[in-house]
Scaffold this active site. Structure first.
Site, PDB file in Angstrom:
ATOM      1  N   ARG A   1       0.800  -1.227   0.000  1.00  0.00           N
ATOM      2  CA  ARG A   1       0.000   0.000   0.000  1.00  0.00           C
ATOM      3  C   ARG A   1       0.833   1.278   0.000  1.00  0.00           C
ATOM      4  O   ARG A   1       0.444   2.297   0.580  1.00  0.00           O
ATOM      5  CB  ARG A   1      -0.985   0.010   1.189  1.00  0.00           C
ATOM      6  CG  ARG A   1      -2.031  -1.089   1.130  1.00  0.00           C
ATOM      7  CD  ARG A   1      -2.909  -0.978  -0.112  1.00  0.00           C
ATOM      8  NE  ARG A   1      -3.837  -2.088  -0.204  1.00  0.00           N
ATOM      9  CZ  ARG A   1      -3.596  -3.222  -0.887  1.00  0.00           C
ATOM     10  NH1 ARG A   1      -2.461  -3.369  -1.551  1.00  0.00           N
ATOM     11  NH2 ARG A   1      -4.488  -4.188  -0.925  1.00  0.00           N
TER      12      ARG A   1
ATOM     13  N   SER B   1     -11.380   0.464   2.370  1.00  0.00           N
ATOM     14  CA  SER B   1     -10.815  -0.088   3.605  1.00  0.00           C
ATOM     15  C   SER B   1     -10.182   1.043   4.406  1.00  0.00           C
ATOM     16  O   SER B   1      -9.294   1.743   3.920  1.00  0.00           O
ATOM     17  CB  SER B   1      -9.770  -1.147   3.286  1.00  0.00           C
ATOM     18  OG  SER B   1     -10.352  -2.242   2.616  1.00  0.00           O
TER      19      SER B   1
ATOM     20  N   GLU C   1      -5.436   3.352   6.387  1.00  0.00           N
ATOM     21  CA  GLU C   1      -5.112   3.276   4.963  1.00  0.00           C
ATOM     22  C   GLU C   1      -5.598   4.540   4.275  1.00  0.00           C
ATOM     23  O   GLU C   1      -5.002   5.001   3.300  1.00  0.00           O
ATOM     24  CB  GLU C   1      -5.745   2.045   4.329  1.00  0.00           C
ATOM     25  CG  GLU C   1      -5.374   1.844   2.872  1.00  0.00           C
ATOM     26  CD  GLU C   1      -5.818   0.482   2.336  1.00  0.00           C
ATOM     27  OE1 GLU C   1      -6.507   0.467   1.308  1.00  0.00           O
ATOM     28  OE2 GLU C   1      -5.474  -0.530   2.946  1.00  0.00           O
TER      29      GLU C   1
END
Length: 303
Positions: free
Chosen positions: A179, A229, A299
């Site tokens: 990520r 998310s 995130e």
């Protein structure tokens, strides 16, 4: 002290065709539907126009904020006294380069890019079809889903420095890991990416895309505004499971709520503020740490 009206006029005089709005609500451009006004909100239509804009801003020592589709951003309630450059619906273009490679503008959606690849009989981007963001945003955070991620297929990314100079990053220079990418640590704006894919059967590719889309619809609260998310997956566990085990499903702060459908999502049930979302994120982090010892990291990008 920046005179925003004067700067706006200067940009319009220098780049007469550019799309520019003053005091534009960021809530219109984020999937959370949250965020106050940006002093100047601008969408360059080409890399050349973007480069000229960056040179103008650099001369005035102004560093802009960059926004793609806004699907992973929580913008502040009070807005931003900044220049926000939005690439979505701006830096467009999809091109078949041959040999299994396609070129996509940073402002193209991941879903449209995946469909373009499918129509060419190229496999490898099926996972990206349901990710609600742009190519630029996907590269920036190494977006992924269902076992696929950008680092598996992105071979070359072109970016502009904040003074308008073009740079190309190939292979490992893109610095992908979970990520994130090297671009998170550089003051640059992504312009386009080349993906290298494999030959496949169009029908099989389409079936895989449809299967993943149905799986996403069945398991995620797509009917409510969110930023996907909310937390990164901690090593050795899953954020959603940890949150559910902490009995946080349905917990609310103002209009923000931990989704009943998927605990890994914080959703806007109506009228949520950025303050509500931040407070709920902090509450979830605290309770999960108390019940499991895991420290969840957001995130979503909190501006």
């Amino acid at each position: 002290m920046i005179d925003w009206k004067e700067l706006s006029n200067k940009i319009r005089q220098t780049l007469p065709g550019i799309r520019l709005r003053e005091e534009e609500p960021l809530a219109r451009h984020t999937s959370f539907r949250i965020g106050g006004p940006a002093a100047i909100f601008v969408q360059p239509s080409s890399a050349e126009e973007l480069a000229a804009l960056l040179r103008l801003l650099s001369e005035k020592n102004i560093c802009p904020r960059v926004l793609g589709a806004g699907t992973n951003v929580l913008a502040p309630d009070e807005g931003l006294r900044e220049v926000v450059i939005c690439t979505k619906d701006a830096l467009l273009g999809l091109r078949d380069l041959g040999g299994g490679e396609i070129e996509a503008g940073a402002g193209e959606t991941l879903s449209k890019t995946a469909v373009f690849a499918r129509n060419l009989g190229l496999t490898g981007l099926e996972f990206a079809h349901g990710i609600p963001g742009t190519v630029g945003g996907g590269i920036y955070m190494n977006a992924g889903a269902y076992g696929g991620e950008m680092k598996q297929v992105a071979v070359r990314t072109t970016a502009l420095t904040m003074d308008g100079a073009l740079r190309v990053f190939s292979g490992g220079e893109q610095g992908f890991s979970y990520r994130t990418s090297v671009f998170e640590h550089l003051d640059m704006i992504l312009v386009q990416t080349v993906f290298r894919l494999l030959p496949g059967e169009t029908d099989a590719i389409a079936a895989r895309m449809q299967s993943l889309l149905e799986k996403r619809r069945a398991s995620q609260p797509l009917e409510l505004p969110s930023a996907g998310s909310t937390f990164k997956r901690p090593e050795g566990a899953y954020a959603g499971a940890l949150i559910e085990q902490a009995q946080l499903k349905g917990v609310r702060v103002g209009g923000a709520c931990v989704s009943e459908k998927h605990a890994g999502f914080v959703v806007n049930t109506g009228g949520a503020t950025a303050q509500d979302v931040r407070a709920l994120i902090a509450l979830v982090q605290k309770r999960v740490f108390e019940t499991s010892g895991f420290q969840l990291q957001p995130e979503v990008r909190i501006w």
